[in-house]
Enzyme design. Structure first.
Site, PDB file in Angstrom:
ATOM      1  N   LYS A  93       0.847  -1.207   0.000  1.00 54.49           N
ATOM      2  CA  LYS A  93       0.000   0.000   0.000  1.00 54.49           C
ATOM      3  C   LYS A  93       0.878   1.251   0.000  1.00 54.49           C
ATOM      4  CE  LYS A  93      -3.834  -2.429   2.185  1.00 54.49           C
ATOM      5  NZ  LYS A  93      -4.655  -2.726   3.349  1.00 54.49           N
ATOM      6  N   GLN A 150      -4.803  -1.558   9.619  1.00 53.24           N
ATOM      7  CA  GLN A 150      -4.699  -2.884   9.007  1.00 53.24           C
ATOM      8  C   GLN A 150      -5.254  -3.954   9.943  1.00 53.24           C
ATOM      9  OE1 GLN A 150      -3.820  -3.345   5.872  1.00 53.24           O
ATOM     10  NE2 GLN A 150      -3.878  -5.565   5.880  1.00 53.24           N
ATOM     11  N   ASP A 193     -11.078   2.583   3.743  1.00 57.25           N
ATOM     12  CA  ASP A 193     -11.338   1.139   3.641  1.00 57.25           C
ATOM     13  C   ASP A 193     -12.828   0.867   3.459  1.00 57.25           C
ATOM     14  OD1 ASP A 193      -9.231  -0.690   3.659  1.00 57.25           O
ATOM     15  OD2 ASP A 193      -8.888  -0.458   5.821  1.00 57.25           O
TER      16      ASP A 193
HETATM   17  N1  GUN Z   1      -6.853  -6.967   6.153  1.00 58.15           N
HETATM   18  C1  GUN Z   1      -7.121  -7.703   5.044  1.00 58.15           C
HETATM   19  N2  GUN Z   1      -7.638  -6.921   4.078  1.00 58.15           N
HETATM   20  C2  GUN Z   1      -7.691  -5.675   4.581  1.00 58.15           C
HETATM   21  C3  GUN Z   1      -8.129  -4.428   4.060  1.00 58.15           C
HETATM   22  O1  GUN Z   1      -8.590  -4.312   2.926  1.00 58.15           O
HETATM   23  N3  GUN Z   1      -8.017  -3.367   4.908  1.00 58.15           N
HETATM   24  C4  GUN Z   1      -7.541  -3.465   6.169  1.00 58.15           C
HETATM   25  N4  GUN Z   1      -7.496  -2.371   6.908  1.00 58.15           N
HETATM   26  N5  GUN Z   1      -7.127  -4.622   6.676  1.00 58.15           N
HETATM   27  C5  GUN Z   1      -7.206  -5.707   5.893  1.00 58.15           C
END
Ligand code: GUN
Length: 288
Positions: free
Chosen positions: A52, A96, A119
């Site tokens: 990311k 996350q 998100d």
């Molecule tokens: N863990 C697995 N996929 C994601 C996501 O798209 N966003 C976040 N914040 N955590 C995750």
């Protein structure tokens, strides 16, 4: 059978985002700023967050990584969320997941300002999605719809069967696929579904999002269906340096000869999720 190339598609979308960022800056604006909060050292989370941050650099975004050890208290984490909510320089941020067991994930998600929730996990944003209002759609569902659109896979009136009802993928995807403009007829299957095989076999678009490697076998797929594999489970492998590889929810070797389209793992849905996050951050920046 055509392979859906998420890597190539995501590279194209990133170029489009990068061009837009250049344009914003040329017109006196500032680069969108994404912050990511990472708790602990889970291998998968480390990899995702690193991707990311790297993607932010690629498109010209500003990014900030905020790290905490796995023993951070819920209170400290909630304070960090509050700081980010009030940080004028940050357009959007993510925490996350998964979080350590002693932290209430839902409480953390609900502490995020919905306007910065890139998100799309906050109940306000999920609710807006259900109501058909403008919102931040969570990354994986939005990435899947982008892939279907870019590959011109028909959705209107088609039967989309989604295996998995998580708040992150299955449920929001089911809402998105039935929205006006996409117009699929949607069935959501889950662990209590009876006759899952038979239902899956009626799908024109079959989405597997349950995190069970190789769950979808050839006898569950209608010939000519488009198959979208959201699974990314790490399995042991003696063919890789790391000792593991990613395996999808679909048994690719037996299913792929039957399909019209299929997403590989890795290189299918995965790369698209980051694009959706970048798009949401760009949108958050524009809206502020
Ligand atoms: N863990 C697995 N996929 C994601 C996501 O798209 N966003 C976040 N914040 N955590 C995750």
């Amino acid at each position: 059978m055509e392979l859906i190339d998420g890597k190539k598609t995501s590279a194209e979308i990133k170029q489009e985002i990068a061009a837009e960022v250049k344009n914003i800056i040329a017109n006196g604006g500032r680069a969108p700023h994404l912050a990511a909060v990472l708790v602990g050292h889970d291998g998968g989370s480390e990899t995702y967050v690193a991707h990311k941050i790297k993607s932010c650099e690629e498109v010209g975004f500003k990014s900030t990584l905020i790290r905490y050890e796995a023993d951070v208290t819920e209170d400290e984490l909630l304070k960090a969320v509050d700081r980010l909510n009030n940080d004028n320089d940050v357009d959007g941020f993510i925490v996350q997941l998964p979080l350590p067991k002693h932290i209430d994930e839902q409480k953390v998600i609900e502490a995020i300002d919905p306007k910065k929730d890139v998100d799309g996990f906050h109940p306000t944003n999920l609710g807006r999605l259900v109501a058909g209002l403008d919102t931040f759609v969570s990354a994986t569902p939005s990435g899947i719809v982008d892939l279907l659109k870019r590959y011109n896979i028909p959705t209107a009136g088609k039967h989309c069967v989604i295996i998995g009802r998580s708040n992150i993928v299955g449920r929001p995807l089911s809402i998105l696929m039935s929205q006006k403009g996409i117009d699929a007829t949607v069935t959501v299957c889950h662990s209590r579904t009876e006759n899952l095989k038979e239902i899956a076999r009626t799908a024109d678009i079959l989405v597997a999002a349950i995190g069970k490697p190789g769950f979808v076998t050839a006898d569950m797929v209608k010939p000519g269906a488009a198959v979208i594999d959201v699974g990314t489970t790490r399995v042991k492998s003696d063919q890789t340096k790391s000792g593991w590889k990613l395996k999808g929810d679909v048994d690719f070797d037996t299913v792929s000869p039957l399909c019209s389209y299929i997403t590989p793992v890795p290189g299918g849905v995965g790369p698209m999720t980051i694009c959706s996050l970048l798009k949401n951050t760009l949108k958050a920046g524009k809206q502020r």
